[in-house]
Motif scaffolding. Structure first.
Motif, PDB file in Angstrom:
ATOM      1  N   LEU A   1      -5.631   7.943   3.114  1.00 46.12           N
ATOM      2  CA  LEU A   1      -5.206   7.598   4.604  1.00 46.12           C
ATOM      3  C   LEU A   1      -6.006   8.851   5.443  1.00 46.12           C
ATOM      4  N   GLN A   2      -6.006  10.129   4.800  1.00 49.44           N
ATOM      5  CA  GLN A   2      -6.466  11.344   5.432  1.00 49.44           C
ATOM      6  C   GLN A   2      -7.827  10.925   5.658  1.00 49.44           C
TER       7      GLN A   2
ATOM      8  N   ILE B   1      -9.633   8.180   5.607  1.00 47.46           N
ATOM      9  CA  ILE B   1      -9.813   6.951   6.168  1.00 47.46           C
ATOM     10  C   ILE B   1      -9.669   7.278   7.899  1.00 47.46           C
ATOM     11  N   VAL B   2      -8.653   7.910   8.322  1.00 47.93           N
ATOM     12  CA  VAL B   2      -8.407   8.361   9.706  1.00 47.93           C
ATOM     13  C   VAL B   2      -9.283   9.529  10.056  1.00 47.93           C
TER      14      VAL B   2
ATOM     15  N   LEU C   1       0.961   5.942   1.050  1.00 48.99           N
ATOM     16  CA  LEU C   1       0.089   7.010   1.300  1.00 48.99           C
ATOM     17  C   LEU C   1       0.934   8.058   1.107  1.00 48.99           C
TER      18      LEU C   1
ATOM     19  N   VAL D   1      -0.452   5.126  12.841  1.00 46.29           N
ATOM     20  CA  VAL D   1      -1.010   3.863  12.199  1.00 46.29           C
ATOM     21  C   VAL D   1      -0.036   2.883  12.382  1.00 46.29           C
TER      22      VAL D   1
ATOM     23  N   LEU E   1      -4.267  -0.237  11.431  1.00 45.06           N
ATOM     24  CA  LEU E   1      -4.621   0.103  10.188  1.00 45.06           C
ATOM     25  C   LEU E   1      -5.291  -0.979   9.413  1.00 45.06           C
TER      26      LEU E   1
ATOM     27  N   TYR F   1       0.744  -1.203   0.047  1.00 44.23           N
ATOM     28  CA  TYR F   1      -0.048   0.099   0.173  1.00 44.23           C
ATOM     29  C   TYR F   1       0.979   1.132   0.046  1.00 44.23           C
TER      30      TYR F   1
END
Length: 168
Positions: A154-155, A157-158, A19, A91, A59, A17
């Protein structure tokens, strides 16, 4: 000239993955985590990172990725606080591989037809060792890599998990 994007490549559940590099403040080795009672399963707990209490999110659990046995190389990617709604958040990932520079031509954006919840958190699929021979395509042994890396948002998601209006 083909524009490029800088990303942090990491591993979760045996898959690769990435980010956005501007989200990552630092990468630290795994350290003891203090669990928080009654926290949701994806919330591993908190750590004291040089005097800053930092919330740690698992994560793989948050993304619903099948966990493998605990990896010896687990790391914590600490996020820039402005991207985590002002909070100190890190994470857990199985391993961090490298910072990669990817030509935009090696990124496949997902179409609107894919409407699963996970697809809304995927910014694109990166073709490492893309067809035009550019990008981050070399392995340590010097041979060309050919694989796919999932570029996650990720921004989002979190941020969704830290938004009290959306709950946990």
């Amino acid at each position: 000239m083909n524009a490029t994007i800088d990303l942090v490549e990491f591993e979760l559940g045996g898959e690769h993955y990435a980010l956005d590099i501007q989200l990552a403040r630092e990468i630290v080795e795994m350290m003891p985590i203090t669990p928080i009672p009654r926290a949701p399963p994806y919330l591993s707990g908190v750590i004291n990172l040089r005097g800053e209490i930092t919330t740690i999110i698992h994560l793989a659990s948050l993304l619903g990725i099948q966990e493998r046995d605990r990896q010896a190389n687990q790391k914590i990617i600490v996020l820039m606080s402005e991207f985590a709604r002002g909070a100190n958040v890190g994470v857990i990932v199985d391993d961090v591989h490298s910072v990669i520079q990817v030509p935009e031509s090696d990124i496949e954006r997902l179409g609107d037809g894919l409407s699963t919840e996970f697809a809304s958190f995927v910014k694109g699929i990166i073709k490492i060792g893309g067809e035009n021979g550019e990008g981050a395509g070399r392995r340590e042994d010097g041979k060309r890599r050919k694989e796919l890396v999932i570029w996650i948002d990720l921004q989002k998601i979190v941020g969704d998990r830290l938004d009290p209006r959306k709950g946990s």
